[in-house]
Design a protein around this motif. Structure first.
Motif, PDB file in Angstrom:
ATOM      1  N   ALA A  39       0.815  -1.204   0.000  1.00  0.00           N
ATOM      2  CA  ALA A  39       0.000   0.000   0.000  1.00  0.00           C
ATOM      3  C   ALA A  39       0.853   1.260   0.000  1.00  0.00           C
ATOM      4  O   ALA A  39       0.325   2.350  -0.156  1.00  0.00           O
ATOM      5  CB  ALA A  39      -0.932  -0.006   1.206  1.00  0.00           C
ATOM      6  N   GLY A  40       2.161   1.109   0.182  1.00  0.00           N
ATOM      7  CA  GLY A  40       3.030   2.273   0.176  1.00  0.00           C
ATOM      8  C   GLY A  40       4.472   1.892   0.434  1.00  0.00           C
ATOM      9  O   GLY A  40       4.759   0.829   0.983  1.00  0.00           O
ATOM     10  N   ILE A  41       5.370   2.759   0.029  1.00  0.00           N
ATOM     11  CA  ILE A  41       6.806   2.578   0.234  1.00  0.00           C
ATOM     12  C   ILE A  41       7.327   3.877   0.820  1.00  0.00           C
ATOM     13  O   ILE A  41       7.087   4.958   0.271  1.00  0.00           O
ATOM     14  CB  ILE A  41       7.508   2.256  -1.093  1.00  0.00           C
ATOM     15  CG1 ILE A  41       6.903   0.997  -1.710  1.00  0.00           C
ATOM     16  CG2 ILE A  41       9.012   2.083  -0.876  1.00  0.00           C
ATOM     17  CD1 ILE A  41       7.373   0.723  -3.120  1.00  0.00           C
ATOM     18  N   CYS A  89       5.479   5.599   7.487  1.00  0.00           N
ATOM     19  CA  CYS A  89       4.767   4.354   7.176  1.00  0.00           C
ATOM     20  C   CYS A  89       3.671   4.089   8.209  1.00  0.00           C
ATOM     21  O   CYS A  89       2.539   3.768   7.855  1.00  0.00           O
ATOM     22  CB  CYS A  89       5.773   3.200   7.128  1.00  0.00           C
ATOM     23  SG  CYS A  89       5.067   1.608   6.671  1.00  0.00           S
ATOM     24  N   GLU A  90       4.022   4.239   9.487  1.00  0.00           N
ATOM     25  CA  GLU A  90       3.048   4.008  10.561  1.00  0.00           C
ATOM     26  C   GLU A  90       1.894   5.005  10.489  1.00  0.00           C
ATOM     27  O   GLU A  90       0.738   4.637  10.714  1.00  0.00           O
ATOM     28  CB  GLU A  90       3.742   4.103  11.920  1.00  0.00           C
ATOM     29  CG  GLU A  90       4.756   3.013  12.183  1.00  0.00           C
ATOM     30  CD  GLU A  90       4.142   1.644  12.377  1.00  0.00           C
ATOM     31  OE1 GLU A  90       2.931   1.541  12.680  1.00  0.00           O
ATOM     32  OE2 GLU A  90       4.882   0.654  12.219  1.00  0.00           O
ATOM     33  N   GLU A 144       7.179  -3.030   7.189  1.00  0.00           N
ATOM     34  CA  GLU A 144       8.353  -3.895   7.233  1.00  0.00           C
ATOM     35  C   GLU A 144       9.525  -3.236   6.537  1.00  0.00           C
ATOM     36  O   GLU A 144       9.383  -2.694   5.438  1.00  0.00           O
ATOM     37  CB  GLU A 144       8.066  -5.229   6.543  1.00  0.00           C
ATOM     38  CG  GLU A 144       7.173  -6.142   7.315  1.00  0.00           C
ATOM     39  CD  GLU A 144       7.083  -7.514   6.681  1.00  0.00           C
ATOM     40  OE1 GLU A 144       7.925  -7.846   5.817  1.00  0.00           O
ATOM     41  OE2 GLU A 144       6.165  -8.248   7.046  1.00  0.00           O
ATOM     42  N   TRP A 145      10.681  -3.294   7.192  1.00  0.00           N
ATOM     43  CA  TRP A 145      11.932  -2.795   6.608  1.00  0.00           C
ATOM     44  C   TRP A 145      12.444  -3.837   5.628  1.00  0.00           C
ATOM     45  O   TRP A 145      12.588  -5.008   5.969  1.00  0.00           O
ATOM     46  CB  TRP A 145      12.959  -2.543   7.696  1.00  0.00           C
ATOM     47  CG  TRP A 145      14.317  -2.208   7.167  1.00  0.00           C
ATOM     48  CD1 TRP A 145      15.402  -3.018   7.154  1.00  0.00           C
ATOM     49  CD2 TRP A 145      14.733  -0.976   6.569  1.00  0.00           C
ATOM     50  NE1 TRP A 145      16.468  -2.373   6.598  1.00  0.00           N
ATOM     51  CE2 TRP A 145      16.093  -1.109   6.224  1.00  0.00           C
ATOM     52  CE3 TRP A 145      14.091   0.220   6.293  1.00  0.00           C
ATOM     53  CZ2 TRP A 145      16.813  -0.086   5.620  1.00  0.00           C
ATOM     54  CZ3 TRP A 145      14.818   1.231   5.691  1.00  0.00           C
ATOM     55  CH2 TRP A 145      16.154   1.076   5.360  1.00  0.00           C
ATOM     56  N   ARG A 205      16.209  -0.794   1.115  1.00  0.00           N
ATOM     57  CA  ARG A 205      16.464   0.294   2.053  1.00  0.00           C
ATOM     58  C   ARG A 205      15.268   1.226   2.200  1.00  0.00           C
ATOM     59  O   ARG A 205      15.395   2.444   2.275  1.00  0.00           O
ATOM     60  CB  ARG A 205      17.721   1.064   1.669  1.00  0.00           C
ATOM     61  CG  ARG A 205      18.956   0.168   1.635  1.00  0.00           C
ATOM     62  CD  ARG A 205      20.161   0.941   1.317  1.00  0.00           C
ATOM     63  NE  ARG A 205      20.318   1.967   2.352  1.00  0.00           N
ATOM     64  CZ  ARG A 205      21.423   2.189   3.021  1.00  0.00           C
ATOM     65  NH1 ARG A 205      22.473   1.489   2.773  1.00  0.00           N
ATOM     66  NH2 ARG A 205      21.479   3.143   3.930  1.00  0.00           N
ATOM     67  N   TYR A 206      14.078   0.623   2.218  1.00  0.00           N
ATOM     68  CA  TYR A 206      12.827   1.352   2.420  1.00  0.00           C
ATOM     69  C   TYR A 206      11.907   0.533   3.310  1.00  0.00           C
ATOM     70  O   TYR A 206      12.052  -0.681   3.441  1.00  0.00           O
ATOM     71  CB  TYR A 206      12.107   1.595   1.090  1.00  0.00           C
ATOM     72  CG  TYR A 206      12.710   2.700   0.265  1.00  0.00           C
ATOM     73  CD1 TYR A 206      12.386   4.023   0.504  1.00  0.00           C
ATOM     74  CD2 TYR A 206      13.597   2.418  -0.760  1.00  0.00           C
ATOM     75  CE1 TYR A 206      12.936   5.046  -0.240  1.00  0.00           C
ATOM     76  CE2 TYR A 206      14.162   3.438  -1.527  1.00  0.00           C
ATOM     77  CZ  TYR A 206      13.825   4.741  -1.250  1.00  0.00           C
ATOM     78  OH  TYR A 206      14.373   5.748  -1.990  1.00  0.00           O
ATOM     79  N   PHE A 207      10.908   1.212   3.898  1.00  0.00           N
ATOM     80  CA  PHE A 207       9.845   0.549   4.631  1.00  0.00           C
ATOM     81  C   PHE A 207       8.686   0.304   3.672  1.00  0.00           C
ATOM     82  O   PHE A 207       8.264   1.209   2.961  1.00  0.00           O
ATOM     83  CB  PHE A 207       9.370   1.405   5.813  1.00  0.00           C
ATOM     84  CG  PHE A 207      10.344   1.433   6.949  1.00  0.00           C
ATOM     85  CD1 PHE A 207      10.318   0.454   7.923  1.00  0.00           C
ATOM     86  CD2 PHE A 207      11.293   2.430   7.032  1.00  0.00           C
ATOM     87  CE1 PHE A 207      11.218   0.473   8.969  1.00  0.00           C
ATOM     88  CE2 PHE A 207      12.195   2.459   8.071  1.00  0.00           C
ATOM     89  CZ  PHE A 207      12.165   1.474   9.039  1.00  0.00           C
ATOM     90  N   PHE A 208       8.162  -0.916   3.675  1.00  0.00           N
ATOM     91  CA  PHE A 208       7.025  -1.271   2.847  1.00  0.00           C
ATOM     92  C   PHE A 208       5.798  -1.396   3.727  1.00  0.00           C
ATOM     93  O   PHE A 208       5.833  -2.066   4.765  1.00  0.00           O
ATOM     94  CB  PHE A 208       7.274  -2.591   2.105  1.00  0.00           C
ATOM     95  CG  PHE A 208       8.202  -2.445   0.935  1.00  0.00           C
ATOM     96  CD1 PHE A 208       7.709  -2.514  -0.354  1.00  0.00           C
ATOM     97  CD2 PHE A 208       9.553  -2.239   1.114  1.00  0.00           C
ATOM     98  CE1 PHE A 208       8.552  -2.377  -1.432  1.00  0.00           C
ATOM     99  CE2 PHE A 208      10.407  -2.091   0.033  1.00  0.00           C
ATOM    100  CZ  PHE A 208       9.906  -2.163  -1.241  1.00  0.00           C
ATOM    101  N   LEU A 209       4.721  -0.726   3.322  1.00  0.00           N
ATOM    102  CA  LEU A 209       3.450  -0.787   4.039  1.00  0.00           C
ATOM    103  C   LEU A 209       2.601  -1.848   3.363  1.00  0.00           C
ATOM    104  O   LEU A 209       2.234  -1.717   2.197  1.00  0.00           O
ATOM    105  CB  LEU A 209       2.743   0.569   4.000  1.00  0.00           C
ATOM    106  CG  LEU A 209       1.323   0.620   4.545  1.00  0.00           C
ATOM    107  CD1 LEU A 209       1.288   0.257   6.023  1.00  0.00           C
ATOM    108  CD2 LEU A 209       0.714   1.984   4.321  1.00  0.00           C
TER     109      LEU A 209
END
Length: 74
Positions: free
Chosen positions: A34-36, A43-44, A62-63, A68-72
């Protein structure tokens, strides 16, 4: 020649972006990306907003170290 070069550079950037987006990791339990995000608080925040707006019932940030990004996932 400048216009041709500008068009080629734009095409390469668009192609590279589409290949990168297509290479995002997939979740086994059917959740969708749903997002990066670069930062976890962003992200939260978006994950919580999605729950509050009934866009999804649950989410997980999640990292992904290789990107090197957080994935939603929602």
């Amino acid at each position: 020649m400048r216009k041709v070069r500008a068009v080629l550079v734009t095409a390469v950037v668009v192609l590279g972006t589409s290949l990168t987006i297509g290479a995002t990791p997939a979740q086994a339990d059917g959740e969708r990306v749903a997002g990066i995000f670069r930062y976890e608080p962003d992200c939260e925040r978006v994950g919580t907003q999605g729950v509050n707006q009934d866009w999804w019932n649950d989410y997980e940030c999640e990292w992904e170290g290789r990107y090197r990004y957080f994935f939603l996932y929602a």
